[in-house]
Design a protein around this motif. Sequence first.
Motif, short mmCIF file in Angstrom:
data_model
loop_
_atom_site.label_atom_id
_atom_site.label_comp_id
_atom_site.label_asym_id
_atom_site.label_seq_id
_atom_site.Cartn_x
_atom_site.Cartn_y
_atom_site.Cartn_z
N ILE A 153 9.85 15.02 63.93
CA ILE A 153 8.67 15.56 64.63
C ILE A 153 8.66 15.08 66.09
N PHE A 154 8.89 13.77 66.29
CA PHE A 154 8.82 13.25 67.66
C PHE A 154 9.85 13.94 68.57
N ILE A 155 11.06 14.15 68.04
CA ILE A 155 12.09 14.73 68.93
C ILE A 155 11.84 16.21 69.20
N ASN A 156 10.90 16.81 68.48
CA ASN A 156 10.52 18.20 68.75
C ASN A 156 9.20 18.31 69.51
N PHE A 157 8.70 17.18 69.97
CA PHE A 157 7.38 17.18 70.65
C PHE A 157 7.36 18.19 71.80
N LYS A 158 8.43 18.17 72.61
CA LYS A 158 8.43 19.03 73.80
C LYS A 158 8.48 20.51 73.41
N ASN A 159 9.32 20.81 72.42
CA ASN A 159 9.41 22.20 71.95
C ASN A 159 8.05 22.72 71.53
N VAL A 160 7.36 21.91 70.72
CA VAL A 160 6.08 22.39 70.18
C VAL A 160 5.04 22.50 71.28
N LEU A 161 5.04 21.50 72.18
CA LEU A 161 4.08 21.51 73.28
C LEU A 161 4.23 22.81 74.08
N ILE A 172 1.58 17.84 64.41
CA ILE A 172 2.74 18.54 63.86
C ILE A 172 2.98 17.95 62.47
N ALA A 173 3.11 18.84 61.49
CA ALA A 173 3.21 18.36 60.11
C ALA A 173 4.47 18.88 59.47
N GLN A 174 5.07 18.06 58.61
CA GLN A 174 6.19 18.59 57.85
C GLN A 174 6.33 17.92 56.48
N ILE A 175 6.97 18.69 55.60
CA ILE A 175 7.24 18.22 54.24
C ILE A 175 8.75 18.26 54.07
#
Length: 445
Positions: A153-161, A172-175
């Motif tokens: 999740i952290f390494i995708n922070f910029k993508n999601v932002l 951001i949530a994941q299973i």
Amino acid sequence: MEKIVSLCRRRGFVFPSSEIYGGLGSTYDYGHYGVLLKNNLKARWFEAMILERDDIVALDSAVILHPRVWEASGHVEGFTDPLVDCRTCKLRFRADKLEDSQCGRKPSKHPGEFKECDLTEPRQFNLMFETTVGPVQEAGSKAYLRPETAQGIFINFKNVLQLARRRPPFGIAQIGKSFRNEITPGNFLFRVREFEQMEMEFFVPPADSERWYRYWIDERLAWYLRYGLRRGRLRVREHGPEERSHYSQGTSDIEYLYPIGWSELEGVANRGDFDLTRHTEFSTTKLEYVGPDGERYVPHVIEPAVSLERIIVAMLVDGYDEEVVGERERTVLRFHPQVAPVTAAILPLIAKDEGMVSKARSLYEELRKRHSVEYDDNGAIGRRYRRQDEIGTPWAFTIDEQTLADDTVTVRDRDSLAQERLPIAGVRGWLDDALERDWHPPKGD
Ligand code: ATP
């Protein structure tokens, strides 16, 4: 716990993995009802964390990440447990959990307490499973199976932002599966080497982190109550400063009273800006929020993290019940109806009666379009009810002689054992309504 393990096996929820090869310690396979139960729990978590909110989005990141991720996160250096070996029995133990372990020679004693015990000094043992990326083992090919989903999740922070056009506070949530080479796994699914985590990272302005930390403890506790865990078996325990991880500004465990005593079900941590700062440093990609008016900051992170395995054990323990009804003993799993693997059973009273079978089959075909339902015409009706009780099915619809005369069926309630008659045409609506009703543990809180 033994009764639950044996019920899970008997009814095909969960069984030891690789059994025909003698088993592999603390790994389990899920059978049909186990899969249905897991899917329901995931769906309920996904609804509460994503579908019912506007501020959290979903992610499904890879299991194998760039190895630098785990250097930045501190896992390569610090994701260790202290381990001791016994030179006599050759078993390994966690040095900080000796009182939870049994001596290999004399199981009534803890390691180190029996006269023959010969323990080594503690050594640090990294819990990450290593693997190799590519066909040959060479420098640079080493990788790890993720020990938590959070770093994806952290390494995708910029993508999601950027792509989801979010601004803090947002999550951001994941299973997904996580892997830890636990030294002393055990207690059924409670501590396993491969488990399915449900994690959410909630990014907030630094000044608001304490408020959101409290908010998420309350939210997650409410989720367990909503899905039927008893209040008296849940508590929140705040970690003291000495117990907290290096990155944590505050951690609370939502604990459940498992048969092994109060233990961590879910952790809620205030991770501060540790993760985004470290990944910025190691990757040289700036992970920060820049507002429309030029304001910039590294958000702080609140993380609720849990595994399906620990929820499943808690739900099984909470819902398991034995009682005597009309001189017969029954075992029942009192799952919340929205969690139960099968929502309703459709039972023709007499399997050989064509009229009953045809009405039962057509009800079954109608209900299965929207619900997890089971058709069962095998054996005496009492036995069929007991089978459904054991897998936790909240309702059973029975088609009998009266159905042939007036198109009504009996509905039997798993918890109260009350039976009522309803028109067959109204069953679908009745079931939809019943699923929406509030449900409370029948044995009280
Ligand atoms: P513990 O102290 O029990 O080892 P932890 O503090 O290391 O747990 P976290 O790293 O906070 O656990 O992991 C988050 C959640 O993942 C836990 O609250 C738990 O629900 C789950 N979890 C962690 N390790 C395991 C495991 N080996 N088996 C099953 N679930 C696990």
